[in-house]
Structure formats: C-alpha cells, structure tokens
Write an enzyme that holds these catalytic residues in place. Structure first.
Site, short mmCIF file in Angstrom:
data_model
loop_
_atom_site.label_atom_id
_atom_site.label_comp_id
_atom_site.label_asym_id
_atom_site.label_seq_id
_atom_site.Cartn_x
_atom_site.Cartn_y
_atom_site.Cartn_z
N CYS A 40 0.79 -1.14 0.21
CA CYS A 40 0.13 -0.29 -0.03
C CYS A 40 1.17 1.02 -0.10
O CYS A 40 2.39 1.15 0.66
CB CYS A 40 -1.40 -0.21 1.49
N ARG A 61 3.99 -0.21 -4.74
CA ARG A 61 3.97 -1.45 -3.25
C ARG A 61 2.15 -1.64 -2.90
O ARG A 61 1.98 -1.53 -2.30
CB ARG A 61 4.13 -0.14 -2.04
N TRP A 99 -3.17 -2.25 -1.30
CA TRP A 99 -2.97 -4.28 -1.99
C TRP A 99 -3.17 -4.70 -0.82
O TRP A 99 -3.09 -4.62 0.37
CB TRP A 99 -0.93 -4.47 -1.60
N ASN A 113 -2.05 2.15 5.71
CA ASN A 113 -1.09 1.51 5.04
C ASN A 113 -1.19 0.55 6.75
O ASN A 113 -1.22 1.15 7.88
CB ASN A 113 0.30 1.85 4.73
N GLY A 114 -1.19 -0.92 6.65
CA GLY A 114 -1.34 -1.93 7.70
C GLY A 114 -1.97 -2.62 8.22
O GLY A 114 -3.01 -2.41 7.27
N GLU A 142 16.06 -19.04 -6.11
CA GLU A 142 15.51 -18.32 -6.35
C GLU A 142 15.15 -18.44 -8.14
O GLU A 142 13.93 -17.81 -8.23
CB GLU A 142 16.69 -17.39 -6.19
N LYS A 149 12.08 -16.47 -8.82
CA LYS A 149 11.30 -15.40 -9.74
C LYS A 149 10.75 -15.71 -10.73
O LYS A 149 9.60 -14.95 -11.34
CB LYS A 149 12.49 -15.07 -10.28
N GLU A 200 6.86 -15.86 -9.73
CA GLU A 200 6.40 -14.63 -9.53
C GLU A 200 5.84 -13.24 -10.63
O GLU A 200 5.01 -13.35 -10.67
CB GLU A 200 7.50 -13.50 -9.07
N HIS A 208 13.76 -39.20 -4.86
CA HIS A 208 13.21 -39.77 -3.73
C HIS A 208 11.18 -40.05 -3.44
O HIS A 208 11.07 -39.54 -2.19
CB HIS A 208 13.59 -39.40 -2.47
N LYS A 229 5.38 -4.73 -3.25
CA LYS A 229 6.66 -4.56 -2.32
C LYS A 229 6.38 -4.11 -1.54
O LYS A 229 5.83 -3.56 -0.92
CB LYS A 229 7.77 -3.07 -3.81
C1 F6R Z 1 10.52 -11.24 -4.22
C2 F6R Z 1 10.88 -10.77 -3.33
C3 F6R Z 1 10.52 -11.19 -2.26
C4 F6R Z 1 11.05 -10.49 -1.18
C5 F6R Z 1 10.52 -11.12 0.28
C6 F6R Z 1 10.72 -10.14 1.01
O1 F6R Z 1 11.06 -11.23 -5.78
O2 F6R Z 1 11.22 -9.40 -3.54
O3 F6R Z 1 10.02 -12.09 -2.29
O4 F6R Z 1 12.31 -11.09 -1.11
O5 F6R Z 1 9.12 -10.52 0.49
O6 F6R Z 1 11.23 -8.77 1.57
P1 F6R Z 1 12.72 -7.85 1.66
O7 F6R Z 1 13.33 -7.87 1.35
O8 F6R Z 1 11.93 -5.99 1.69
O9 F6R Z 1 11.93 -8.05 3.48
#
Ligand code: F6R
Length: 611
Positions: free
Chosen positions: A2, A28, A73, A97-98, A478, A482, A485, A501, A606
C-alpha cells in the site's frame, strides 16, 4: 505494501501531486486506488478498482490545495471500489497502510453504538472510531491520543478532518510514514518516491508520533500528545531514480544495474583491501552460531549465505523463514548472532523475528537496503547494501547485493579465524575486481539471445523444475521463485539428489528441468541426477561454469546435447553472484513471452508490512 501520499499547499494542484505520487508508489500495491481532495470548500473522494491509470481516467481535474491518496494491496476485504481508500466516516477521512489487529472488536462496539459500514475494511472502522471520539472531544489532538490507546496493530494514516480543510494529520505506528517539507507546501508519504520529485527534506515520525501539517507549519507530537522537536533530514536524490531509462521493464533495468550494484556494495566495505573489511565490520568470529531470518528472496539469499559462511568461516548457520521463526521454539544464547536480511527493512515478519531474537538475548545484525528503515533501527548493527531503490516487485539487484554482503561476512570471519591464507585472499580480491565485467558478459546481447531462446520454449510449459546441490540448490530456489512470481508458471526447486526419492515421478517426456552446476566438488553427482531426468524424457537446460563445461565437453558425449548457459569462472565464494543472473534473465524473458505485466505481478506488492 500500500502507498500513501498527501499534499497541502497552494503552489501545486493537489490532484496532480497525489496522482503522480501514487504512480510512483504503485509498486507497493496496485489492487485499487483513490484520492480525497478539497475543492471550493468541499471534500471530494474519487476511488476505483485496479491500477492508478483507472483512477486517472475518472478524476475530474479541478483546483485543490489539500488532499490524500492511496494505492492498495488488499488485506481486509476484496480489492474493489468500495473497499479502496480513502474511507470517510462522519467528519474523518482516512487513508491507511497496515493492519488493525483489534478492528473486529472495535467494529462490534461501534455497530452497537449505531454506526453502519459500507466496506469490509479495518480502515473504515478506525475512521469511525476516530470520528466517534472527535464528536465527543471536539479536539482532534486529544482525539488522536485517545484513538491510539484503543487501536492495536500497524498503521500509517493520512487524515483530513471536515472542520479544518487547511490541515492534514499523519499518524504512524509500525508502518512507515514521513512528513516532507516544501516551500509553503508540505507532504506526507509512506515512501520517498512519492515526493522525491518535489523535495528531499523530510521529518521521520517514530512509532506513536503524529503530526499536524499545514502549508506553512508542521507540528509533531508523541503518542501522549506532547509537542516534540524533530530534525529535518535529507534523502540523497540520486538513489531514488525510478525511471526505466529506455529499458522495456524496470525489472530488466534493475538486472542490468547489477554490475554497478555489486561494485558499489562490495566497494563500500572492502575497497581492494582486507583491512578495510575488518575495520568496517565487527568481529563476527566470536559467535558460535548464526541464524539468518528473512522472507522470500531475502531468505534465499540467506541460504546462499549459509553455504558461504559454513564453508569459509566454519560457523554453523541456520536459515529460518521469519514468519515461522516468530512462533517456534528457538535455541539462542548470547553467543548467537541473528542476521535479518531485508531489502525494504520494513518486512513485518522479519522485523518481528528480529525483535524476538533480541528478547532472547541474541546480538542482531541487519543486511538492509533502505537506510533508516524499521529493521535497520531495530538491530544492533547494520550493513547496508548499496543497491539504490528497487522498484520492480520481483527483487533482483537487492538479492544480489545481499549475497555480496553475506560473502563479505564469510570472508570477514574466515580472516579473523585465519581460515584463509594470503594467497587465497589475493585470489578472492582479484575475483571481486572482475565481477562487474563478468556480470556484464552475462548480460551481453549474445548471452541475452540465449536466454530468449530458452524462454521461448519454457513459456509454453505448465511445470518447470530447477535442480542443484548445495549452494546451487539455494540458487535454484531463487530461480524458481522469480519464474513463479512474474510468469505465473508453476515451478519447483529441488535438491538434485533428492529428486529420485519421490518427485522424479513428475518428470515426463518434455518436462523442462533446469540444472544449476557451479560447485566443482559435487558437479558429477548433479550431472548424474540431471541425466536421470533426461532418461525419463525431460527437456534439459544447464547453467554451468566455463571450467566444468570445458571438462564435460571433452569427456562426456551425452553432455554436448544439453542446452547450456555457460557462466564465467570466479572464486567459489563469489560464484552465486554470477549464476543468479541467467536465472533472473530466463524468468524475465519467459514472462515477457507470456506477455505478463512483469514489474507489477498479480497479487504481489513490494515491501510486505503485514504478518
Ligand atoms: C521476491 C521478493 C520477495 C521479498 C520478500 C522480502 O522477488 O521480492 O520475496 O524478497 O518479500 O522482502 P524484503 O527483502 O523487503 O524483506
């Protein structure tokens, strides 16, 4: 998660500042958006489902000198127009936000008192609560103090009160919020990109603080309503560049920034001399055990760090998913170092895990991108990545910078413990210098054509496997995340030796299996596991080092039939910094072939500031 922006002043049109600010905060959260502004002495609220562009289409341009805006969000309630912010109850209009933990109880009480609600949100509930208190006290400062005693949870709030259309109120508790200063105009924002175009001067609110903001004055109060003095701080403007700079997507731009990010992040600490590294970090060799707490990609970076620290520094490392760590029995004493890894420094799960570690007596260290963020303020010691603002929701450059710092921690401890001799150290320092150029090679036109070719096949599939051993398995996690996502293709990362297994039953003719092989010592074993999938008809792709590629090309005929991405050799400690680049690019190109909205993938945002 948000975004909030607010403006008061006569220098600009409030609507324009709000819409521009929200556009810059859209990474965000982008389920729905709305603004409230005052024009001709009237408050107008315009809000809608979907992205900011939808909102821009329905806002009727007019003169306005004060307003608040929000991009959402969804937490409580579906992402629709009714649930989107701002919410108004009586004389109070709020963006939030929150999450309010006790909103259900508050709502029940308010309903008993005759209040009715239009939305399913906790935000409308707290707007009604503040309105109820204000109706009694007729004093907004007293009302906010009273309000904060009743509300539990995380919140950053921007508020307009009907009785005073020249003033904005901002309250902060656990969710980030700043008040930014202009000339005869002021702003509020949950994050810097919302206002950096206009000003880089700001005041930071601490938990419980609130502020009364007009175009010419900002007065801050603590939770008890006592006026407090605040320092004016300044952001470095250049680190908030959110332009695409000609790249098709911000994610692609951020992937291409990695040579510089690695150079800057490592350069900040080591600068070609191990003594600098020792001077700039505490001596972590005094700990018996390290626990890394983090979420998502940051947790994956932690897994790479575990391999590095255990191998080079000889200290056992546990990596814990922060949201699990918080609610489980933990084994910590004063010889344990708990490292929180977080790009945003605001991730609620990671923050709470750090708080728990501190309560249990551990020393805490943060590997953080955002200066002054909540986790950075909470830990005993911070190492900042020098990765600049990351805007694409799927992290790339921040992840790499986190790994870079974890490799330096391994090196720091190894050096303190005399685990590496001078010759080895020289090799590492030389390899560090070469890294940016090697990453550039991995992003050359020729290399990118290869990723495109691979992606052109992958994007037609529904299930993809990533397999590797040791640190390569951590990288696979990772790579798989990626891909999931941004391309919405199901994929799994699996330890190569474990596949047989059970999970190998899922491999059928044509199933894509991406194998990562960078670790010389276990390469043969991984390659055998990949061949096991090939015998069952899988379509294989290898990410492999030059040295191993040369070796296998000569001795293994079967090997030359694989589709390959060959990555440059570097010192073992640094190899993950190169291996991750093709994984990021393959995910990116696959999502591009599918035509997905790469920078703002569905359901994500984000900085996840809720638990
Ligand atoms: C994936 C991604 C998330 C963040 C996770 C932690 O691409 O960005 O999995 O890595 O939400 O976020 P931070 O690093 O901000 O604590």
């Amino acid at each position: 998660m948000c975004g909030i922006v607010g403006y008061v002043g006569k220098q600009k049109k409030a609507q324009e500042v709000l819409l521009e600010g929200l556009t810059n905060l859209e990474y965000r959260g982008y389920d729905s958006a709305g603004i409230a502004y005052v024009t001709n002495g009237k408050l107008v609220i315009t809000k809608t489902e979907g992205k900011i562009n939808n909102l821009k289409k329905i806002v009727i341009p007019c003169e306005a000198n004060l307003g608040i805006g929000h991009t959402r969000w969804a937490t409580n309630g579906k992402p629709n127009t009714i649930n989107s912010h701002p919410h108004k109850q009586g004389k109070i209009t709020i963006v939030h936000n929150g999450i309010i933990d006790n909103y259900a109880e508050i709502k029940e009480q308010l309903q008993k008192d005759g209040v009715t609600f239009k939305s399913e949100t906790d935000t409308e509930v707290i707007a009604a609560l503040l309105n109820q208190i204000y109706t009694k006290t007729q004093d907004i400062n007293k009302s906010i103090v009273e309000f904060q005693k009743k509300v539990k949870g995380a919140y950053a709030l921007g508020i307009i009160v009907d009785d005073d259309y020249n003033t904005l109120y901002a309250i902060r508790n656990e969710s980030p919020l700043i008040v930014a200063l202009g000339n005869d105009e002021n702003y509020i924002a949950s994050d810097v990109p919302a206002i950096i175009k206009y000003t880089n001067k700001y005041i930071e609110l601490n938990n419980g603080d609130f502020a009364k903001i007009t175009d010419s004055q900002i007065i801050c109060y603590n939770a008890l309503g006592k006026e407090i003095k605040k320092d004016i701080q300044e952001f470095p403007i250049e680190s908030y560049d959110i332009d695409k700079h000609g790249y098709e997507h911000i994610m692609l731009k951020e992937i291409h920034e990695q040579p510089t990010v690695i150079k800057n992040t490592i350069g900040d600490y080591i600068d070609n001399n191990i003594d600098n590294l020792i001077a700039k970090m505490p001596d972590f060799s005094k700990y018996n055990k390290i626990i890394i707490v983090a979420c998502g990609s940051a947790m994956h970076a932690g897994l790479v760090g575990k391999n590095m620290i255990e191998e080079f520094a000889d200290i056992p490392v546990d990596v814990e998913i922060a949201s699990e760590f918080r609610y489980k029995k933990v084994f910590i004493d004063n010889k344990t170092l708990v490292i929180g890894v977080s790009q945003s420094g605001e991730t609620a799960d990671t923050l709470k895990a750090i708080v728990k570690a501190k309560e249990k007596g551990a020393d805490t260290l943060g590997i953080i991108s955002k200066k002054g963020s909540s986790i950075a303020r909470c830990v005993d010691f911070v190492l900042y990545t020098n990765s600049g603002i990351e805007v694409a929701v799927a992290t790339t450059k921040a992840y790499s910078a986190q790994i870079a710092l974890l490799s330096l921690i391994a090196l720091n401890i190894a050096n303190h413990k005399h685990n590496i001799d001078n010759k080895e150290l020289e090799k590492i320092l030389k390899s560090i210098k070469e890294l940016p150029i090697q990453i550039e090679r991995l992003l050359s036109n020729e290399a990118c054509e290869n990723y495109k070719n691979i992606a052109e096949t992958l994007y037609t599939h529904n299930d993809i496997f990533f397999i590797g051993r040791g640190v390569d398995y951590a990288l696979c996690m990772e790579g798989s995340l990626k891909l999931k996502e941004i391309s919405y293709i199901h994929s799994e990362a699996y330890p190569a030796g474990e596949l047989k297994h059970g999970t190998i039953s899922l491999i059928e003719p044509g199933t894509p299996v991406v194998g990562v092989i960078t670790d010389f010592e276990i390469a043969d074993k991984t390659l055998s596991n990949i061949e096991e999938t090939k015998s069952r008809g899988s379509e294989n792709y290898l990410i492999i080092t030059e040295e191993l590629d040369n070796q296998y090309s000569k001795i293994n005929k079967n090997y030359n039939t694989y589709n390959k991405v060959v990555i440059p050799n570097t010192h073992k400690l640094l190899q993950p910094l190169l291996a991750v680049v093709p994984l990021q690019m393959i995910a990116y190109e696959t999502a591009r072939f599918k035509g997905e909205e790469i920078d703002k993938p569905r359901n994500l945002a984000k900085s996840v500031t809720v638990e």
